[in-house]
Write a protein that holds these residues in place. Structure first.
Motif, PDB file in Angstrom:
ATOM      1  N   THR A  38       0.808  -1.222   0.000  1.00 58.72           N
ATOM      2  CA  THR A  38       0.000   0.000   0.000  1.00 58.72           C
ATOM      3  C   THR A  38       0.841   1.272   0.000  1.00 58.72           C
ATOM      4  O   THR A  38       0.353   2.335  -0.378  1.00 58.72           O
ATOM      5  N   GLY A  39       2.099   1.189   0.441  1.00 61.07           N
ATOM      6  CA  GLY A  39       2.936   2.382   0.519  1.00 61.07           C
ATOM      7  C   GLY A  39       3.682   2.667  -0.764  1.00 61.07           C
ATOM      8  O   GLY A  39       3.670   1.869  -1.715  1.00 61.07           O
ATOM      9  N   ARG A  40       4.341   3.822  -0.795  1.00 60.23           N
ATOM     10  CA  ARG A  40       5.135   4.193  -1.969  1.00 60.23           C
ATOM     11  C   ARG A  40       6.418   3.377  -1.996  1.00 60.23           C
ATOM     12  O   ARG A  40       7.059   3.148  -0.976  1.00 60.23           O
ATOM     13  N   ARG A  41       6.807   2.980  -3.204  1.00 53.47           N
ATOM     14  CA  ARG A  41       8.049   2.238  -3.369  1.00 53.47           C
ATOM     15  C   ARG A  41       8.700   2.588  -4.701  1.00 53.47           C
ATOM     16  O   ARG A  41       8.014   2.812  -5.699  1.00 53.47           O
ATOM     17  N   VAL A  42      10.011   2.657  -4.687  1.00 53.91           N
ATOM     18  CA  VAL A  42      10.795   2.949  -5.889  1.00 53.91           C
ATOM     19  C   VAL A  42      11.543   1.682  -6.264  1.00 53.91           C
ATOM     20  O   VAL A  42      12.231   1.085  -5.431  1.00 53.91           O
ATOM     21  N   MET A  43      11.408   1.278  -7.524  1.00 59.41           N
ATOM     22  CA  MET A  43      12.038   0.054  -8.009  1.00 59.41           C
ATOM     23  C   MET A  43      13.023   0.427  -9.111  1.00 59.41           C
ATOM     24  O   MET A  43      12.635   1.044 -10.116  1.00 59.41           O
ATOM     25  N   PHE A  44      14.287   0.074  -8.933  1.00 57.57           N
ATOM     26  CA  PHE A  44      15.343   0.478  -9.857  1.00 57.57           C
ATOM     27  C   PHE A  44      15.701  -0.659 -10.811  1.00 57.57           C
ATOM     28  O   PHE A  44      15.873  -1.816 -10.397  1.00 57.57           O
ATOM     29  N   THR A  45      15.827  -0.292 -12.092  1.00 56.29           N
ATOM     30  CA  THR A  45      16.293  -1.232 -13.114  1.00 56.29           C
ATOM     31  C   THR A  45      17.574  -0.683 -13.741  1.00 56.29           C
ATOM     32  O   THR A  45      17.930   0.480 -13.552  1.00 56.29           O
ATOM     33  N   VAL A  89      -0.249   7.080  -8.197  1.00 56.26           N
ATOM     34  CA  VAL A  89       0.332   5.751  -8.374  1.00 56.26           C
ATOM     35  C   VAL A  89       1.232   5.470  -7.174  1.00 56.26           C
ATOM     36  O   VAL A  89       1.739   6.384  -6.523  1.00 56.26           O
ATOM     37  N   ARG A  90       1.433   4.199  -6.877  1.00 62.06           N
ATOM     38  CA  ARG A  90       2.214   3.819  -5.707  1.00 62.06           C
ATOM     39  C   ARG A  90       3.636   3.385  -6.047  1.00 62.06           C
ATOM     40  O   ARG A  90       4.476   3.298  -5.155  1.00 62.06           O
ATOM     41  N   VAL A  91       3.883   3.094  -7.317  1.00 60.62           N
ATOM     42  CA  VAL A  91       5.167   2.509  -7.702  1.00 60.62           C
ATOM     43  C   VAL A  91       5.838   3.388  -8.759  1.00 60.62           C
ATOM     44  O   VAL A  91       5.201   3.770  -9.755  1.00 60.62           O
ATOM     45  N   LEU A  92       7.099   3.683  -8.534  1.00 60.41           N
ATOM     46  CA  LEU A  92       7.927   4.392  -9.508  1.00 60.41           C
ATOM     47  C   LEU A  92       9.033   3.439  -9.947  1.00 60.41           C
ATOM     48  O   LEU A  92       9.847   3.006  -9.133  1.00 60.41           O
ATOM     49  N   VAL A  93       9.030   3.094 -11.238  1.00 65.39           N
ATOM     50  CA  VAL A  93      10.063   2.229 -11.799  1.00 65.39           C
ATOM     51  C   VAL A  93      11.069   3.123 -12.505  1.00 65.39           C
ATOM     52  O   VAL A  93      10.714   3.852 -13.441  1.00 65.39           O
ATOM     53  N   ALA A  94      12.315   3.109 -12.063  1.00 68.54           N
ATOM     54  CA  ALA A  94      13.275   4.119 -12.514  1.00 68.54           C
ATOM     55  C   ALA A  94      14.636   3.503 -12.802  1.00 68.54           C
ATOM     56  O   ALA A  94      14.976   2.422 -12.311  1.00 68.54           O
TER      57      ALA A  94
END
Length: 276
Positions: A38-45, A89-94
Motif C-alpha cells: 500500500t505504501g510508496r516504493r521505488v524500483m530500480f532497473t 500511483v504507488r510505484v515508480l520504476v526508474a
C-alpha cells in the motif's frame, strides 16, 4: 587548507538492508509481489527499456506504476513524478536517473530489481528511502548466480544485509511487503489531442462540428467530385459520338495536331486528309 570527506559508506541507522535470493524463473513474480504493497516504493532497473516495460506491465497487472528514465521528455518526467508524489500511483520504476536529486516523502521501500554495477550507485539509490529520520527498507533481488557479486557489492558499500533464499510464499517476503493494496483495473492513457485530430479527419469526424460548416464543405467537395466525374462521363460520351460521325478521319488528324510537334501535326493533317 586541507578538506577531506569520508568514503561513501552507509551511515543511515533507520535503513534496513535485505537481499532476497530467488530462482531466475520466479523473479518476475517476486517483483510483482514486492510492488503490491500500500505504501510508496521505488524500483530500480539497469536499462531504460526495462523500466518502461516493467512500469507498463505492473499497471496491466492492476498495480498502478509510472516509469522515470532517460528517454522521457522533461514534461513526461515531471508528470510521472508528480503522479507518484501525489499518490495517484504507488510505484515508480526508474533507472539511475532517479538515484540522485529526487525527493519524495514517505517512500517506505526501495527495490534493486537489477543490482547496480558499483556500490556508490547502490547507496544513491537506497537514499530515496529513510529520509529525514523516517524508517525505510532496501531490498536487493539477486538470482543464485548473482549472489557472490552482491555480497562483494555490500562489502564495498559498508552495508550489513540479511541474505535470505526465498520463494513467493516465504514469510520474509510477506513481512517486507506488508499490507497489500487492492488491485485496480488498468486504464490505458487517452490518446493525445493531435493524434485524435488526425484520426477524426480521416474518418470524417470534422463534419460533426456544431455549426455544420465542415460538413457543408465536405458535402460540397463530394458533390464537386461526383459532378466532375459526371462531366467527364458526359464529355467522353460526346467524344465517342463525334468520333462516330467523323468516322476516324478528322479526329485522327486533330489528335495528331495536339500531341505531336509541328512536323507531326502537318503529317497528321495530311494523313487525315488522305484518309478522308
Amino acid at each position: 587548507v586541507t578538506h577531506s570527506v569520508d568514503a561513501p559508506k552507509a551511515a543511515v541507522s533507520t535503513m534496513e538492508h535485505h537481499v532476497l535470493v530467488v530462482d531466475a524463473d520466479e523473479k518476475q513474480a517476486l517483483i510483482e509481489t514486492l510492488a503490491s504493497g500500500t505504501g510508496r516504493r521505488v524500483m530500480f532497473t539497469r536499462t531504460k527499456h526495462r523500466a518502461k516495460k516493467l512500469g507498463k506491465k505492473l499497471s496491466q497487472q492492476g498495480i498502478p506504476a509510472v516509469d522515470l528514465q532517460g528517454n522521457l521528455s522533461q514534461n513526461a518526467r515531471d508528470r510521472n513524478l508528480a503522479s507518484f508524489s501525489q499518490g495517484d500511483v504507488r510505484v515508480l520504476v526508474a533507472t539511475d536517473v532517479a538515484a540522485r536529486g529526487v525527493h519524495v516523502d514517505d517512500v517506505e521501500l526501495v527495490v534493486h530489481i537489477d543490482p547496480p554495477a558499483e556500490h556508490k550507485s547502490y547507496l544513491h539509490r537506497s537514499g530515496r528511502t529513510a529520509r529525514a529520520g523516517a524508517q525505510g527498507q532496501v531490498i536487493t533481488i539477486a538470482t543464485r548466480e548473482e549472489r557472490r557479486d552482491v555480497e562483494k557489492l555490500m562489502k564495498q558499500a559498508g552495508v550489513t544485509a540479511d541474505f535470505s533464499e526465498v520463494s513467493i510464499g516465504s514469510p520474509v517476503v510477506a513481512d517486507l511487503v506488508g499490507e497489500r493494496a487492492e488491485r485496480v483495473e488498468y486504464v490505458a492513457p487517452a490518446p493525445q489531442q493531435a493524434g485524435g485530430g488526425r484520426g477524426s479527419r480521416r474518418s470524417g469526424g470534422r463534419g460533426a462540428a456544431a455549426d455544420g460548416r465542415p460538413a457543408q464543405r465536405q458535402g460540397g467537395r463530394q458533390g464537386s467530385a461526383r459532378g466532375g466525374r459526371g462531366g467527364e462521363d458526359a464529355r467522353g460520351e460526346s467524344g465517342r459520338t463525334q468520333g462516330a460521325r467523323a468516322e476516324g478521319g478528322r479526329s485522327h488528324g486533330g489528335r495528331g495536331a495536339q500531341t505531336e510537334p509541328r512536323g507531326g501535326s502537318r503529317g497528321g493533317r495530311s494523313e487525315g486528309g488522305a484518309q478522308g
